[in-house]
Design an enzyme around this catalytic site. Structure first.
Site: not given
Lengths: 886, 276
Positions: A583, A605, A871
């Site tokens: 991210k 968010e 990830s």
């Protein structure tokens, strides 16, 4: 039917086309069709079946039989069609003619969603009707010779080919059959009903069935089949299928009657076939230098061709081919001949050690082919244009029967235009390709191959002279040819100026957000080309995020214990990036853009909290105010992340609305943005949302795939066989996959299978969802039939999103992305397994991808190389692991 | 009579009465189908000139807490597009007031736009308002609506560029829906400053081609009276839903009555109608 009824129907059809064109002009339909994936194979299904197929028809009335007991509204047609589907029919015929048959376009749209091949049954009299059929979801369209005449028939058969549809050409007598055969129809329906008198005579139609079948057409018997005996008779006369409507609808149980016919269907000789490949394969031919071969290998071409035909300007002697062979690592080597003798081929194979041959210059397979084909990996049979589609079909099936693994249609100067008739090789390839997979060759080069692929959707593209410069292989042209050949015809690999990937994406937001999105798009377009912005981003990647992240192979012993037969599984370690997940790549990039745009306030968010932490991290670094919206349910299950965000100086605002999860947080963040749009930058955490977010996020996450591609090239010298990633919103998946779209690597997206396949038990929007609009984008959603979005489920908060990024939806629809699922249980088990197998605790999200890779192991050959995006790391999930019921 | 004609007629009638038109928003299925029908009938009886029938959606990102919460209750009680359609059918019988369906895009697409718009028209709807569909976002839908006689009304906000205002004007065949503040639905205590100016400038742009109505945040007769001269119509949404929540159809009807009484402009309309 009496002349006047047919005239009425045709006049009505013309009027309908004109009226419909006012709402959806032809040009718009063609654009829409261009964004659709290939239609289902109607003719191929009939041709390949080993029993006579049943095409069951749904209609509300007919001039001959009057009204049937089928309700108004397409739900009634769908119910009828589902009943037929359950009975085992092969295809559906849906009436769209409203005046005498009670049909409607909506019926076709609804029935097409069921999944069976669908025929548009109507009185199509113009191009509009043909393209509209495809746009409405049909896979085949009825063209009636009696209604069209020879010229119009030929034009509409070609239009159907361009639209990617099969044409079912209906005839009633010998004259009409002659017209159909002249127009090179391959799928012919023999109607036992005389349209002038409405009377049916099955016996009289049998000789016509026989004649059409003998001419090489796929034949459908229409009308007059009332039971198994009739089915037997038409089968004996050569029909591959029977279209049955009235006799089913007259009875009390149409589905039951259909089932009886299916059970009684006689056996038939199935036509030889090959599987249609998911993607166009690329062959770089005429290779005669190491540089050329290296370029083809680097570009990940599927085949490399050595021309052994001594008459060719690109010929190499077998000795030279043998010398070059060791450089061919990855692509399949193919020895290319023109009218060789068996001895020549056998000798060349022996001398070069090659495993594949291509045979041109024959009129069908040479008699000795099946004696040498068996041990070969690749046998490419070449057919030469000009040739009629029917003759090509015959030839193709003969080649396949003799052992060919691939077919190529070779024509001088492949035209990339629409094609004015059946002579243009591209038009033949397009129609033929609907039935058997066929490649194209002749005049292809880097400049025209993308259009050719979009036009013909071939199984393979082959170029030789187009890859040359100054009389030799040109590495630049070779690389460009391979890349351009793999550009997605439906545009799934890049966004268009309307913010669409294929038909997905777009910008469906309240007007208040349009200015902000316009500003964002403009700022992003400038920033991403600005060297200073890129340099600063790269510096932050290096010094702050900790890039590049390594790729690490799971120890072989651990894989062997899971049934591996030697395949390697490489983990891309995004868990080692700062904040512990991918991210951060997106957050840092967007925050830098926010700073550049002078926005003092950032909102975000978050679901699992990873994006929220990444956003808070980037904002702390760059001195921006940060507010993170997080659902109350997620706050509860990811408490450590909440604490981290607050420590980083962000304000976490709980969202209790709805289910208190990611989508509610996204809704609230969008509401905040609507209200505070001038001074606020919205850092959206995934590849979803309105344009430009999906494109921007994919660009920012692409660093994952670019690094991995280079790292694997250094480690194994080639592109991996498959790239596997978990899919929630899709940012880590698109990030690792995008740099591989133009290669031969399989792309495998693993969605959250949750606790089952029922709506609400999983988050599998691609695999189990339907198209719709959410959070500004047209994409795939987990939703009910009324268009209300249903709360998904996954043990992992990061995958718990009811939508998916539109680019992934487009890639899945075009077939480029394979979509699978891993369940909660599999993810939990895999997390523990990986921790023990190599000391890496994956995030539950990433564990889904690892689980899917492990499932593939028993089937993978020993030299397979699989890349999995790890990830994120799993520290945040320890509480869930402890609490989870197993 | 087509939807656009009916909508125009209602605005013209209010104007010749010397009033701004009052547009009442009723959330279908809230708290039950029967209550919603009673509310709609009460609003019309109390003087609403046009009705907006709201369709609840699982993800109402343009709505504030009042309408979003009510939407959830409506959904739980079985609300949605089919229920809204039933409400339209029940209201249409023997009534002339324009009925517009306000829905997010997804429920419209679920059964197919052609099928959905056709059945909404058949139920008697005069038009559509789709808050997450920008003007020009789906030319197909706009053409389909036009061919069926359904009026489209697009929204503009204070930050909308002049070019987009023109696009919205061109595409709107019902009225132009001006949101005079940045934000989501929800009653506010004060009308946003600059609202009257925005309305004036948009109406000048519209030059009578299409009526201009303002909404989002209006809840009191004073606010209505203040904006009445500047707008051809005023939309009351969250305030009515809140009144339903607090006192049912009778409370809501009373609120409509008090607001309708404040719509007078004090000037007869002839001079204001700038239609060519």
């Amino acid at each position: 039917m009496p002349r006047s009824i047919l005239d009425d129907l045709l006049a009505s059809a013309r009027r309908r086309s004109r009226a419909d064109a006012r709402i959806a002009p032809l040009a718009e339909l063609r654009r829409e069709v261009g964004r659709l994936p290939a239609a289902r194979r109607f003719e191929a299904a009939l041709r390949r079946a080993d029993r006579v197929s049943l095409i069951a028809e749904a209609k509300r009335a007919s001039p001959s039989a009057g009204a049937f007991d089928v309700g108004a509204g397409s739900a009634a047609i769908v119910e009828l069609a589902r009943g037929y589907a359950g009975a085992g029919i092969t295809a559906l015929s849906i009436l769209t003619e409203p005046t005498r048959f009670g049909g409607s376009d909506d019926d076709l749209v609804a029935a097409a969603r069921i999944g069976l091949p669908v025929l548009r049954k109507d009185f199509v009299v113009d191009r509009y009707g043909v393209w509209q059929a495809r746009a409405l979801g049909a896979d085949a369209v009825l063209l009636i010779v009696r209604a069209l005449g020879a010229q119009l028939l030929a034009r509409l058969i070609d239009e159907a080919g361009q639209a990617g549809l099969d044409a079912l050409v209906e005839v009633h007598d010998a004259d009409e059959l002659a017209v159909a055969l002249d127009a090179d129809a391959t799928l012919i329906g023999v109607n036992a009903r005389d349209l002038a008198t409405l009377s049916v005579d099955l016996d009289a139609s049998l000789p016509l069935l026989r004649r059409a079948a003998d001419a090489g057409a796929t034949v459908v018997a229409e009308s007059g089949i009332t039971g198994p005996a009739d089915l037997g008779r038409v089968a004996e006369a050569g029909a591959a299928a029977a279209l049955v409507g009235t006799s089913l609808l007259r009875g009390a149980d149409p589905a039951g009657s259909a089932a009886a016919l299916v059970r009684a269907a006689p056996r038939r000789a199935a036509a030889p076939s090959l599987p249609h490949p998911p993607r166009t394969a690329v062959k770089a031919c005429g290779m005669r230098s190491v540089a050329g071969i290296r370029a083809a290998v680097a570009a990940d071409a599927d085949f490399i061709g050595f021309v052994l035909d001594p008459r060719s300007p690109r010929a190499v002697a077998p000795k030279r081919a043998a010398e070059l062979m060791p450089s061919v690592r990855g692509p399949q080597p193919v020895l290319v001949f023109r009218s060789p003798s068996r001895k020549e081929v056998a000798e060349a194979l022996r001398r070069t050690g090659g495993g594949g041959v291509q045979l041109a210059g024959f009129d069908g397979p040479p008699p000795w082919l099946n004696q040498i084909a068996a041990p070969l990996e690749t046998v490419i049979g070449v057919m030469h244009a000009p040739i009629s589609v029917r003759a090509a079909l015959r030839s193709a099936e003969a080649w396949i029967g003799a052992g060919a693994t691939h077919l190529v249609l070779e024509g001088a100067a492949v035209s990339t235009g629409g094609g004015s008739g059946s002579g243009a090789p591209i038009a033949i390839a397009r129609r033929l390709g609907r039935i058997v997979p066929v490649g194209i060759a002749g005049g292809l080069d880097p400049a025209n191959v993308t259009r050719a692929v979009a036009n013909a959707r071939p199984a393979l593209v082959d170029a030789a002279s187009g890859l040359e410069r100054d009389g030799g292989n040109d590495p630049g042209r070779i690389g460009a040819f391979v890349r351009n050949a793999r550009r997605e015809p439906a545009g799934a690999d890049r966004v268009d100026r309307h913010g669409r990937f294929g038909r997905f994406g777009g910008r469906f937001v309240p007007e208040t957000l349009i200015p902000a999105l316009d500003d964002l798009e403009a700022a992003w377009n400038v920033a991403r080309r600005d060297a200073r912005f890129r340099d600063e981003l790269r510096r932050l990647h290096r010094e702050f995020v900790g890039r590049p992240t390594p790729v690490f192979p799971i120890p072989a012993a651990a894989l062997a214990a899971r049934g591996g037969r030697g395949a390697s599984v490489w983990l891309k370690r995004e868990d080692l990036a700062h904040t512990g997940a991918h991210k951060i790549n997106n957050a840092v990039g967007q925050a830098l853009l926010a700073q550049r745009m002078g926005k003092p306030r950032v909102i975000a968010e978050t679901g699992a909290g990873q994006h929220g932490v990444a956003a808070a991290t980037a904002c702390a670094l760059l001195g921006l105010d940060c507010v993170v919206y997080m659902g109350t349910t997620d706050i509860e299950r990811q408490a450590p992340n909440v604490r981290r965000m607050e420590l980083l100086g962000a304000e976490v605002r709980p969202v209790a609305a709805g289910n208190g999860t990611l989508r509610d947080a996204l809704n609230e963040a969008l509401r905040d943005w609507v209200a505070n749009v001038e001074e606020t930058f919205y850092v959206l955490g995934s590849a979803a949302g309105p344009h430009p977010y999906p494109e921007m996020v994919a660009s920012l996450q692409e660093v994952i795939g670019r690094e991995a591609r280079a790292q694997l090239h250094a480690a194994i010298g080639r592109v991996p066989d498959a790239v596997v990633a978990c899919v929630g919103g899709g940012s880590n998946a698109i990030g690792i996959m995008r740099p591989f779209i133009d290669t031969a690597a399989r792309l495998i997206g693993v969605e959250a299978g949750g606790r089952g396949e029922a709506l609400g038990d999983n988050a599998a929007s691609l695999g189990l969802g339907t198209p719709g609009v959410l959070h500004g984008a047209f994409t795939m959603l987990t939703q009910d039939a009324a268009g209300q979005v249903v709360e998904p489920h996954s043990v992992s908060a990061g995958l718990d999103y009811p939508g998916v990024g539109p680019q992934l939806a487009a890639l899945a629809e075009s077939g480029r992305l394979e979509v699978v699922r891993a369940t909660d249980a599999e993810a939990l088990d895999t997390t523990e397994w990986l921790a023990r197998a190599c000391g890496i605790i994956p995030a539950l999200e990433s564990a889904h991808a690892v689980a899917a890779a492990l499932r593939m192991l028993p089937e993978l050959p020993a030299d397979a190389q699989i890349l999995v995006n790890l990830s994120g790391r799993g520290d945040k999930d320890l509480g869930i692991l402890d609490r989870a019921p197993r | 009579m087509s939807g656009p004609e009916r909508v125009r007629g209602a605005f013209d009638a209010a104007a010749s009465d010397g009033r701004t038109a009052l547009i009442a928003y009723i959330l279908s299925g809230y708290p039950t189908e029967a209550d919603a029908l009673a509310a709609a009938e009460a609003a019309l009886a109390a003087g609403a000139d046009l009705l907006e029938v709201g369709v609840p959606f699982s993800d109402p990102l343009a709505d504030g807490p009042t309408i979003a919460d009510a939407g959830r209750i409506s959904l739980a009680a079985g609300g949605g597009l089919p229920s809204a359609q039933r409400l339209v059918t029940a209201l249409r019988e023997g009534r002339d007031a324009p009925i517009l369906v306000m829905t997010y895009l997804n429920p419209l697409l679920a059964a197919g736009e052609h099928e959905t718009l056709t059945s909404l028209r058949a139920a008697g709807a005069d038009g559509l308002i789709v808050p997450d569909l920008p003007a020009g976002g789906s030319p197909r839908l706009e053409r389909l609506a036009a061919s069926l006689g359904l009026a489209m009304s697009f929204l503009v906000a204070p930050n909308t560029s002049p070019a987009r205002i023109v696009a919205a004007l061109r595409a709107s065949t019902g009225f132009l829906y001006v949101v005079p503040l940045l934000g989501v639905t929800g009653a506010r205590d004060r009308v946003a400053s600059g609202a009257a100016d925005l309305l004036d400038s948009v109406r000048r742009n519209a030059a009578g081609r299409v009526p201009v109505a303002a909404g989002f945040g209006l809840s009191t007769p004073a606010q209505v009276a203040a904006l009445a001269p500047a707008a051809d119509g005023l939309i009351i949404g969250s305030a009515l839903v809140a009144a339903m929540r607090d006192g049912g159809p009778s409370r809501m009807g009373a609120l409509v009555r008090s607001l309708a009484a404040a719509t007078s402009r004090g000037v007869p309309s002839a001079a204001r109608d700038m239609r060519p």
